[in-house]
Design an enzyme around this catalytic site. Structure first.
Site, PDB file in Angstrom:
ATOM      1  N   ASP A 223       1.230   2.348  -9.157  1.00  0.00           N
ATOM      2  CA  ASP A 223       2.393   2.489  -8.292  1.00  0.00           C
ATOM      3  C   ASP A 223       3.224   1.224  -8.516  1.00  0.00           C
ATOM      4  OD1 ASP A 223       4.330   3.168  -6.476  1.00  0.00           O
ATOM      5  OD2 ASP A 223       2.945   3.756  -4.893  1.00  0.00           O
TER       6      ASP A 223
HETATM    7  C1  BGC Z   1       6.319   4.625  -4.261  1.00  0.00           C
HETATM    8  C2  BGC Z   1       6.191   5.685  -5.335  1.00  0.00           C
HETATM    9  C3  BGC Z   1       7.431   5.724  -6.169  1.00  0.00           C
HETATM   10  C4  BGC Z   1       7.669   4.349  -6.754  1.00  0.00           C
HETATM   11  C5  BGC Z   1       8.911   4.258  -7.616  1.00  0.00           C
HETATM   12  C6  BGC Z   1       6.736   3.288  -4.828  1.00  0.00           C
HETATM   13  O1  BGC Z   1       7.081   2.415  -3.808  1.00  0.00           O
HETATM   14  O2  BGC Z   1       5.102   4.503  -3.576  1.00  0.00           O
HETATM   15  O3  BGC Z   1       5.956   6.934  -4.737  1.00  0.00           O
HETATM   16  O4  BGC Z   1       7.330   6.693  -7.166  1.00  0.00           O
HETATM   17  O5  BGC Z   1       7.821   3.407  -5.697  1.00  0.00           O
HETATM   18  O6  BGC Z   1      10.060   4.288  -6.853  1.00  0.00           O
END
Ligand code: BGC
Length: 665
Positions: A223
């Site tokens: 993530d």
């Molecule tokens: C989120 C993800 C997301 C990623 C990119 C993270 O903070 O948990 O779900 O895809 O950011 O924006």
């Protein structure tokens, strides 16, 4: 371009390859390989254009209903359609992989991201996610299954450890990933949190389960900023860190030079990033936009129509054409339709679509439709604006519709809600309107459970609009006026209050969230312990009526076929979701009272009859045995339970399982 393997790359190139390029791309190593572009989902495409001067601009896109609303359709075809339509949005914007869907279980109704997730039930979540991925990938855009795993609250998500026993992990939290993996997503994303003390990004065991047991053969991403130690993450099997982090990269290179990580370990990840690049390149060649923007808007509308849930109706809906209607509440016509959505990385920039329920009602009604916003909400505060006008309108109309909800101010990534109740200004608004008009309808725009205790009994009808996307107002206007028959059902229980939920009072501090309730998540808890709820899992009313009969169970050695006849006994065309639960009658391990094992949504014209058919194998009867470290279906008695919701059981039959053979009793 010749396809490269890890043998063609230097150690330095391989280290670079597993650390991404900027925020949204995989590295192309100076043009040596295809560069893969990823962007956020799951509700619509959220693509950032980053300009040289540092400006960031989000590209406008179609906003589909939030995943909670999608799950309320109980229709895998809807999930597949959403994936297909999203693929077109991605193709038009040169996006190779959509960072979606997320299948985390709704353990706690206060979780700020619940609107992005499917359900409290792993089977429903996994089945719909699988169809969503199939839709997306069948149109040659990759999916990214997230957030792996046991990320069920936003509170201190970067550090907190979810402390969960093995059986609960397998049956509840890993199950949706297991089912969704059948669709072969090209990638997956680890969560931020720790699981039993170990960061999701360094979770060797979790990655092994995903690859070796669930058959995941794609690339594993972090993530965004979830990696603390790139070396440890690489050793565990995390293929690529997002976004690029110079300090982590430098440390990885240093560790490599010092022999703290071997070339084979780096190769394993690098090979999967290479494979992804070529897999995407092949998909790119086959891409073609298949639906116009208007057609995709129509998909958003169809999903909203099927995802809106009629919770309560004491004869007031559908509206009669000549009735005079008073609409109040700023959610009926927000300035931007992204306001009837949750916030965070999934928030779509919607341009050019007007969300105006009163205007659409005026088009459909002959009677006068008045509208007064009366209150608006910022954060947890709702302010009143000319409430007396709204009250007067309500008193002078045949029907009053109050539009209330949460929106991105209250439901957002990065934090959890503080309470299940609506802001008191909204609750008072409902009560004041209901006092002046017996025929009051509440329309709720929210992405997670709401405690309606203060007003539920005072109003005649409640419609769960959810975060219904850019076409939600059209779908709502059609449902309120009876042009469309409501067919959504709840994908999560609406409890009476937070104190009644299985997580209330359960140990949690900044470091640890103990999943002490174990398997008793959602209806598994409420139904096992007989806890009264506001509206049960699977509940949803219709303007039609359905009669269930002729339950037939055919056992043949190791399979069970269940058939049930559903008849639309009304004069209205409609759709009904038949739910199949299994209730173990006699067992030697703890099992929740019943569990959803299949469902089927039937479209039935007035007077029409159709059969719902379900095929069950031993798997549907199994639990995760820590005694044998595997799935096991014990000999014993089971009940096949057919319901219109988890609490509206229509038919049952008992069967026996003995030495792998089923017999009907
Ligand atoms: C989120 C993800 C997301 C990623 C990119 C993270 O903070 O948990 O779900 O895809 O950011 O924006």
């Amino acid at each position: 371009m010749k396809q490269l393997t890890v043998k063609d790359l230097s150690a330095e190139e391989k280290l670079r390859l597993i650390c991404s390029d900027g925020r949204w791309h995989t590295p192309d190593l100076g043009g040596k390989l295809p560069r893969v572009a990823v962007s956020d989902g799951p509700i619509g495409l959220r693509k950032e254009n980053i300009y040289e001067d540092g400006r960031v601009e989000t590209v406008p896109a179609i906003s589909y209903p939030a995943v909670q609303s999608l799950a309320n359709t109980w229709n895998a075809e809807c999930a597949r359609l959403m994936g297909e339509a999203l693929a077109d949005d991605c193709i038009e914007n040169d996006v190779d992989i959509l960072l979606a869907p997320g299948v985390n279980i709704k353990r706690d109704p206060l979780n700020g991201r619940n609107f992005e997730y499917f359900s409290e039930d792993p089977y429903l979540a996994g089945t719909l996610a699988k169809a969503y991925i199939e839709g997306l990938q069948s149109h040659n855009v990759g999916a990214c299954l997230k957030h792996y795993y046991a990320n069920n609250l936003e509170y201190n998500r970067l550090e907190q450890s979810s402390e969960v026993d093995e059986r609960t992990l397998r049956e509840i939290y890993l199950k949706p990933f297991e089912i969704a993996c059948e669709a072969k997503p090209v990638s997956a994303m680890c969560a931020y949190n720790r699981i039993n003390g170990v960061y999701a990004s360094e979770n060797t065991k979790g990655f092994r389960i995903l690859r070796e047991e669930f058959g995941f053969d794609g690339a594993m991403y972090s993530d965004w900023e979830a990696v603390r130690d790139r070396t440890a993450a690489c050793k565990a099997g995390l293929d690529i860190e997002f976004p690029f982090n110079q300090a982590n990269y430098d440390k990885l290179v240093e560790d490599f030079k010092a022999g703290r990580i071997s070339e084979e370990e780096v190769d394993a990840c690098a090979a999967r990033v290479l494979e992804l690049a070529y897999r995407i390149e092949a998909m790119r060649k086959k891409r073609k936009v298949q639906r116009t923007k208007e057609e995709r808007h129509a998909v958003a509308r169809r999903l909203a129509e099927e995802g809106i849930v009629l919770l309560k109706n004491e004869g007031v809906l559908p509206l009669k054409k000549e009735e005079r209607v008073a609409v109040s509440g700023s959610f009926a016509a927000p300035e931007r339709c992204s306001l009837v959505a949750g916030g965070g990385s999934s928030m779509v920039r919607v341009d050019g679509t007007v969300f105006d329920l009163p205007a659409l009602l005026r088009e459909r009604m002959r009677g006068e439709v008045r509208y007064e916003a009366a209150f608006w909400t910022t954060g947890i505060v709702s302010n009143c604006q000319k409430p007396h006008k709204a009250f007067m309108d309500a008193a002078e109309s045949d029907v009053a519709i109050v539009c209330v909800g949460t929106g991105a101010d209250l439901e957002s990534e990065g934090g959890d809600r503080e309470r299940l109740r609506l802001p008191s200004v909204q609750e008072n608004m409902i009560l004041e309107v209901a006092r002046r008009n017996k025929r009051t309808v509440v329309v709720l725009f929210a992405g997670s459970a709401i405690d309606m205790g203060a007003w539920q009994d005072e109003v005649s009808a409640i419609v769960w609009a959810g975060f219904c996307g850019e076409a939600g107002a059209e779908a709502l206007a059609d449902i309120l006026t009876g042009r469309v028959c409501p067919s959504g059902k709840l994908s999560e229980t609406l409890p009476l209050c937070y104190e009644d939920t299985p997580v209330f009072g359960i140990y949690k501090d900044a470091c640890v969230a103990r999943y002490q309730e174990g398997l008793d998540v959602g209806y598994r808890y409420y139904d096992t312990y007989g806890i009264p709820v506001a509206f049960p899992f699977g509940h949803g009313l219709s303007y039609a009526q359905f009669d269930y009969s002729a339950l037939k169970v055919k056992c043949s050695k190791n399979t069970v076929q269940v058939r049930v006849l559903v008849e639309n006994t009304s004069k209205t065309d409609g759709k009904e979701t038949v739910q199949l639960y299994i209730r173990p009658v006699q067992t030697f391990v703890y099992r929740p009272e019943k569990e959803l094992k299949d469902f089927c949504k039937l479209a039935l014209k007035a007077g029409e009859k159709k059969e719902a058919v379900f095929d069950l194998g031993e798997k549907a009867f199994a639990y995760w045995s820590t005694g044998v470290d595997g799935w096991r279906a014990d000999d014993g008695l089971y009940e096949i339970v057919i319901g219109a919701s988890s609490r509206d059981i229509r038919l049952t039959a008992k069967i026996r399982l003995e030495k792998g053979v089923f017999t009907l009793l």
